[in-house]
Design a protein around this motif. Structure first.
Motif, PDB file in Angstrom:
ATOM      1  N   GLY A 132      22.609  70.518  18.077  1.00 25.88           N
ATOM      2  CA  GLY A 132      23.179  71.678  18.812  1.00 25.88           C
ATOM      3  C   GLY A 132      22.238  73.006  18.649  1.00 25.88           C
ATOM      4  N   GLY A 133      22.849  73.940  19.535  1.00 28.40           N
ATOM      5  CA  GLY A 133      21.943  75.218  19.521  1.00 28.40           C
ATOM      6  C   GLY A 133      22.585  76.233  20.420  1.00 28.40           C
ATOM      7  N   ARG A 134      21.908  77.280  20.794  1.00 27.43           N
ATOM      8  CA  ARG A 134      22.436  78.392  21.370  1.00 27.43           C
ATOM      9  C   ARG A 134      21.323  79.301  21.703  1.00 27.43           C
ATOM     10  NH1 ARG A 134      23.631  83.176  18.353  1.00 27.43           N
ATOM     11  NH2 ARG A 134      23.069  82.847  16.027  1.00 27.43           N
ATOM     12  N   LYS A 135      21.594  80.170  22.891  1.00 25.61           N
ATOM     13  CA  LYS A 135      20.693  80.955  23.648  1.00 25.61           C
ATOM     14  C   LYS A 135      19.316  80.335  23.742  1.00 25.61           C
ATOM     15  CE  LYS A 135      22.131  85.186  20.931  1.00 25.61           C
ATOM     16  NZ  LYS A 135      21.785  86.103  19.673  1.00 25.61           N
ATOM     17  N   GLY A 136      19.388  79.196  24.468  1.00 24.48           N
ATOM     18  CA  GLY A 136      18.358  78.635  25.043  1.00 24.48           C
ATOM     19  C   GLY A 136      17.342  77.818  24.098  1.00 24.48           C
ATOM     20  N   PHE A 137      17.952  77.509  22.999  1.00 22.48           N
ATOM     21  CA  PHE A 137      17.330  76.620  22.107  1.00 22.48           C
ATOM     22  C   PHE A 137      18.400  75.679  21.477  1.00 22.48           C
ATOM     23  CE2 PHE A 137      16.284  75.444  17.811  1.00 22.48           C
ATOM     24  CZ  PHE A 137      14.909  74.657  17.778  1.00 22.48           C
TER      25      PHE A 137
END
Length: 388
Positions: A365-370
């Motif tokens: 998973g990830g967040r803010k474009g990464f």
């Protein structure tokens, strides 16, 4: 009838075989609690585990798997029943008993020295299957622990006879001795001359030399003091022999002597650090070249041979910034791939990662474009997913 058990282990702790008469035998679940008129089996107590062994009656051999004392009676946990009135012969697992005697005696010697030198109390003792742990109520440094170890081994080598006695209440009041709790009734004092004098109900070697060796393995902060881990006698010998064998094997691989392996490993670490730095520089150059090839191409999916997670992340970051869309880099082979995804167009990456993991049996998973993770899928499946 007197149901108390005569405790032969206090009369002769080296007694391995003894006759006895069964006073009672009661079922306790899947085992039986057997009381004998006399026994050399030591019951669990004072941090020392119980003896094991067998009771032989005629042609039967009945394993003794645990021993406890209750109201003066020593209860032997047996794997099978034996009728009251039966005459049996008890046989101790001597290797187990002597190991316990070595560990307990070595602990006495070390604790006596530590408490005298550093004005501490032994507030906890556990004789485990692998090591012995002791708790002290003051802070003791590693250097102080090693000094106590040195003195303990000198006491072992002096090989003085262990003294065990039962002082009167008047004699006890005038005696300087260690004890972890308030005592009532007859007190048993165990003394290792020049090392320790302690109230104790356990079994011990008859001469200090039979403790063999005292080795401190660790000394860690615990509550208001420290917890020390030690080995004595045969356990210490086996441990140190194993450590030497490993040092010797490492030394052979590094072409140095066993006592030189520490410095040799330091040199390897220095070489490895330099190599990692050089690899990082080379990767940076290679990643910049790969990214330049993807400049302005929009969404890009690349496949690389297996690489470290940090390298995978840095390559995806470089590609994502250059392509102007989604930079998806997979490293691996067969049906095992790690991935790193980078978006620089401001779009939310979470829905894509969720669908990717569901479709390609992945996790991550990830967040803010990464995002970073792994999938269990063939390369063709990954390519098909991104063609949709």
């Amino acid at each position: 009838m007197n149901m108390e058990t005569q405790k032969l282990y206090y009369q002769d702790p080296y007694l391995r075989e003894f006759p006895a008469t069964v006073l009672s035998c009661e079922a306790a679940g899947e085992v039986w609690k057997v009381v004998l008129d006399q026994t050399a089996f030591y019951p669990e107590g004072g941090g020392q585990p119980a003896d094991h062994g067998v009771l032989k009656a005629a042609s039967r051999e009945i394993p003794v798997t645990d021993v406890h004392e209750k109201d003066g009676r020593v209860l032997h946990t047996c794997a099978a029943p034996v009728e009251a009135g039966t005459v049996v012969t008890g046989f101790l697992d001597w290797d187990r008993r002597f190991d316990h005697m070595q560990q307990h005696s070595g602990e006495h010697i070390l604790s006596g020295i530590l408490c005298r030198l550093y004005h501490c109390d032994n507030v906890g003792f556990h004789l485990g299957a692998e090591t012995v742990t002791i708790d002290y109520n003051v802070e003791i440094s590693w250097e102080q622990a090693l000094e106590a170890e040195r003195l303990a081994n000198e006491a072992v080598w002096a090989d003085r006879e262990t003294e065990i006695f039962y002082p009167s209440s008047e004699e006890l009041a005038a005696l300087d001795y260690r004890s972890k709790k308030e005592l009532t009734g007859q007190v048993r004092i165990v003394e290792f001359p020049e090392a320790d004098r302690c109230a104790c109900c356990g079994t011990h070697v008859e001469r200090a030399g039979q403790a063999g060796l005292v080795k401190v393995l660790s000394c860690q902060k615990f509550r208001e003091g420290v917890r020390m881990e030690i080995l004595c006698g045969g356990r210490a010998l086996r441990y140190l022999s194993g450590v030497y064998d490993q040092a010797r094997a490492v030394g052979q691989r590094l072409s140095v002597k066993p006592l030189e392996t520490g410095r040799a490993v330091e040199r390897l670490e220095e070489e490895l650090s330099a190599a990692k730095s050089r690899i990082a520089d080379l990767e940076q150059t290679a990643f910049a070249a790969i990214a330049a090839e993807q400049k302005g191409r929009g969404d890009v999916v690349l496949f690389q041979s297996p690489m470290r997670p940090d390298s995978l992340r840095r390559l995806a970051d470089a590609v994502g910034k250059a392509c102007g869309g989604l930079g998806a880099v997979f490293s691996g082979e067969g049906e095992a791939w790690s991935y790193a995804l980078v978006r620089t167009d401001g779009a939310d990456i979470a829905p894509l990662v969720k669908e990717l993991n569901q479709t390609l049996r992945g996790r991550g998973g990830g967040r803010k474009g990464f995002a970073q993770g792994s999938v269990q899928a063939a390369r063709s499946e990954i390519e098909e997913f991104f063609r949709r």
